[in-house]
Design an enzyme around this catalytic site. Structure first.
Site, PDB file in Angstrom:
ATOM      1  CB  SER A  19      64.228 139.686 -38.743  1.00  0.00           C
ATOM      2  OG  SER A  19      63.456 140.160 -37.672  1.00  0.00           O
ATOM      3  CD  GLU A  57      57.539 141.311 -43.276  1.00  0.00           C
ATOM      4  OE1 GLU A  57      57.718 140.068 -43.347  1.00  0.00           O
ATOM      5  OE2 GLU A  57      57.961 141.996 -42.321  1.00  0.00           O
ATOM      6  CD1 TRP A  92      54.640 157.501 -40.471  1.00  0.00           C
ATOM      7  CD2 TRP A  92      52.696 158.380 -39.849  1.00  0.00           C
ATOM      8  NE1 TRP A  92      53.743 157.249 -41.469  1.00  0.00           N
ATOM      9  CE2 TRP A  92      52.533 157.770 -41.119  1.00  0.00           C
ATOM     10  CE3 TRP A  92      51.598 158.987 -39.252  1.00  0.00           C
ATOM     11  CZ2 TRP A  92      51.322 157.773 -41.796  1.00  0.00           C
ATOM     12  CZ3 TRP A  92      50.379 158.983 -39.937  1.00  0.00           C
ATOM     13  CH2 TRP A  92      50.261 158.386 -41.185  1.00  0.00           C
ATOM     14  CG  LEU A 106      47.708 163.849 -40.796  1.00  0.00           C
ATOM     15  CD1 LEU A 106      49.089 163.230 -40.612  1.00  0.00           C
ATOM     16  CD2 LEU A 106      47.140 164.281 -39.459  1.00  0.00           C
ATOM     17  CE1 TYR A 152      70.585 128.323 -36.587  1.00  0.00           C
ATOM     18  CE2 TYR A 152      72.632 127.092 -36.329  1.00  0.00           C
ATOM     19  CZ  TYR A 152      71.943 128.292 -36.294  1.00  0.00           C
ATOM     20  OH  TYR A 152      72.596 129.451 -35.987  1.00  0.00           O
TER      21      TYR A 152
END
Length: 130
Positions: free
Chosen positions: A110, A81, A124, A60, A98
């Site tokens: 997450s 991540e 971006w 770019l 659980y």
């Protein structure tokens, strides 16, 4: 059988010192990266995103600082991540039943990935679109 690490004579704790420690740490890091790529689809997806968009960012016609921001935002997503995958593996190692705190830890990891993806999208958008 895994060989035990030598004793660090300065701290009294197990471990290597000096350049050998750096060499060994690099090896452990590469093992972790290989395991993440092999077992974690999220890591593979975000690594692919990084590999595709990095050349785009470098081609770019933007300033070098903007190129650094574009690529850096993608690297940050991969880092988050990897950390999320480590949290999930640790929670899964503890047990499959659980538990509220286990679910919360996974959800927060997450959420961190989601926030890093939002940041990358924002960077971006601001540099490429506006």
């Amino acid at each position: 059988m895994k060989q035990s690490r030598p004793l660090n004579h300065q701290s009294g704790k197990p471990g290597y010192t000096g350049f050998k420690r750096i060499f060994k740490a690099t090896g452990y890091s590469m093992q972790g990266l290989h395991a993440a790529i092999k077992y974690e689809s999220g890591v593979r997806q975000e690594l692919l995103l990084l590999l595709i968009l990095t050349p785009v960012a470098l081609m770019l016609e933007v300033t070098n600082v903007e190129k650094i921001l574009l690529v850096g935002s993608l690297v940050l997503v991969l880092i988050v991540e990897l950390l999320n995958s480590a949290v999930e593996s640790t929670v899964d190692r503890i047990g499959s039943e659980y538990h509220e705190l286990s679910g919360r830890a996974k959800d927060i990891g997450s959420a961190a990935v989601f926030v890093s993806l939002c940041l990358a999208t924002f960077v971006w958008f601001m540099i490429v679109v506006l």
